[in-house]
Design an enzyme around this catalytic site. Structure first.
Site, PDB file in Angstrom:
ATOM      1  CG  LEU A  34     -14.019  15.274  32.643  1.00 36.45           C
ATOM      2  CD1 LEU A  34     -13.491  16.681  32.920  1.00 36.45           C
ATOM      3  CD2 LEU A  34     -15.110  14.916  33.648  1.00 36.45           C
ATOM      4  N   GLY A  35     -15.097  13.817  28.338  1.00 38.62           N
ATOM      5  CA  GLY A  35     -15.755  13.975  27.048  1.00 38.62           C
ATOM      6  C   GLY A  35     -14.767  13.770  25.921  1.00 38.62           C
ATOM      7  N   GLY A  37     -14.460  14.105  21.280  1.00 47.66           N
ATOM      8  CA  GLY A  37     -15.072  14.525  20.033  1.00 47.66           C
ATOM      9  C   GLY A  37     -14.041  14.506  18.932  1.00 47.66           C
ATOM     10  N   GLY A  40     -10.447  15.629  19.909  1.00 40.62           N
ATOM     11  CA  GLY A  40      -9.642  14.823  20.815  1.00 40.62           C
ATOM     12  C   GLY A  40     -10.473  14.427  22.014  1.00 40.62           C
ATOM     13  NE  ARG A  41      -7.722  10.506  26.108  1.00 43.10           N
ATOM     14  CZ  ARG A  41      -6.572  10.299  25.490  1.00 43.10           C
ATOM     15  NH1 ARG A  41      -6.510  10.447  24.166  1.00 43.10           N
ATOM     16  NH2 ARG A  41      -5.497   9.954  26.168  1.00 43.10           N
ATOM     17  CB  VAL A  42     -12.025  16.976  28.042  1.00 39.51           C
ATOM     18  CG1 VAL A  42     -11.768  17.724  29.344  1.00 39.51           C
ATOM     19  CG2 VAL A  42     -11.993  17.951  26.870  1.00 39.51           C
ATOM     20  CE  LYS A  57     -11.019  20.986  23.782  1.00 33.61           C
ATOM     21  NZ  LYS A  57     -11.901  22.154  23.532  1.00 33.61           N
ATOM     22  CG  ASP A 149     -19.368  24.344  18.136  1.00 34.60           C
ATOM     23  OD1 ASP A 149     -20.452  24.007  17.594  1.00 34.60           O
ATOM     24  OD2 ASP A 149     -18.535  23.528  18.568  1.00 34.60           O
TER      25      ASP A 149
END
Length: 362
Positions: A34-35, A37, A40-42, A57, A149
């Site tokens: 899904l994403g 950064g 880490g990642r999702v 996550k 953020d």
């Protein structure tokens, strides 16, 4: 420190002693990324027994302090009851390589993906999203937390029409009043008060020490975490949604676009009492009149007096006097774009129809 941040600390210490080891594939079937950064990642996954879709996550253990992981997990689990905040689902575990927790899945991407460049989204869609974000941020602030953020990439879509959105990614959240090292970065989302840290160096001891060229390192600047940071970011995000662009490239004293806005702001508020406390005998209608009584910064000329006042409230260069997210709710019952700008943008959207979703402004 208020009660909620204290409780969060206690929860982190308790869950640190009970984080079970597990391999992701034991309980979940991973469907897609899904994403990702710096955190880490999702991934989108389905629980093998229940068939429930959820987002996992994953944080690399080598670069993620356990306490940071537990703070984000417990915050999302216990303090994000507002419908416009992404909640954790009570599942957290450790693999040999990652810390992992499960959260609600946003199946329609994030806000960044649906903002067409130089066009933006429809006005009613923007106001719908802003309304939800005002509520989400107000909830966090009331508990004593600051998100720090707010940006389109962290606003997740629960449907394709932005009827329901959720603010997520709580890795930067801090309790209000926490002392942190101020960081300036080249972005319209960076508030103007952070410019005092521009050029500061990590590791500079009390501002002493020479660089290779002989210049003195700028001392580190420490600041208190305040909700006004979220207000500023919400104002910039709202502008990006309406226009598909940003009001300035960076919030800095050498950025011409920001200076034009600053000049308009100071002129409309009165140069003689530029930094004075606002008087309590005014009304929103009076402020709207003030915002339209002086030459408007060019990038705000496409907005109605109502919208200009909304932006001047959230984008007040003075953090102590900056409007709160919940104050923005008072500006939602009216047009934000002038008739000419609305017609122009609708014509642009008509041209773009059928070409797929636009990409927003990062």
């Amino acid at each position: 420190m208020t009660a909620a941040p204290q409780l969060l600390d206690e929860m982190c210490h308790l869950t640190a002693q009970a984080l079970p080891p597990m391999e992701t594939t034991e309980r979940f079937r991973v469907l897609k990324l899904l994403g990702e950064g710096s955190y880490g990642r999702v991934v989108l996954a389905v629980h093998r027994e229940r068939g429930t879709p959820m987002a996992l996550k994953l944080f690399p253990r080598g670069s993620t302090p356990l306490l940071s992981f537990l703070r984000e997990y417990n915050l999302a689990l216990a303090f994000c009851a507002h419908p416009s905040l992404t909640r954790a689902l009570g599942i957290a575990y450790a693999t040999p390589s990652h810390y992992v927790f499960a959260q609600q899945a946003a199946l329609f991407g994030d806000l960044y993906d649906v903002i067409p460049p130089e066009v933006g989204v429809a006005e009613d869609c923007c106001q719908r999203v802003v309304s939800q974000l005002c509520g989400a941020l107000s909830h966090l602030h009331a508990l004593g937390f600051v998100h720090r953020d707010v940006k389109p990439e962290n606003v997740f879509l629960c449907d394709a029409a932005c009827g329901r959105v959720q603010l997520g990614d709580f890795g930067m959240v801090k309790p209000r009043g926490t002392r942190v090292q101020e960081v300036w970065y080249s972005s319209p989302y960076c508030p103007p008060e952070a410019e005092v840290a521009r050029g500061s160096q990590d590791g500079a001891a009390e501002g002493v020490g020479d660089t290779e060229g002989g210049a003195k390192k700028k001392p580190r600047v420490w600041a208190s975490v305040e909700p006004s940071t979220d207000s500023w970011a919400l104002g910039v995000l709202s502008y990006a949604m309406l226009t598909g662009s940003h009001p300035w490239a960076q919030t800095a004293s050498d950025c011409k676009a920001y200076l034009r806005y600053r000049d308009w702001f100071e002129a409309s508020k009165g140069a003689s009492d530029e930094w004075a406390e606002p008087k309590d005998d005014g009304t929103r209608d009076r402020l709207i009149g003030d915002a339209s009584s002086t030459p408007v910064a060019p990038q705000f000329a496409c907005f109605t007096p109502l919208a200009r006042s909304f932006f001047q409230s959230l984008l007040d260069p003075r953090p102590r006097l900056r409007g709160r997210p919940e104050d923005g709710l008072g500006y939602l019952e009216g047009a934000w774009l002038t008739e000419e700008e609305r017609a122009r943008l609708e014509a642009e959207r008509e041209k773009n129809r059928g070409k797929g979703g636009g990409r927003g402004q990062r």
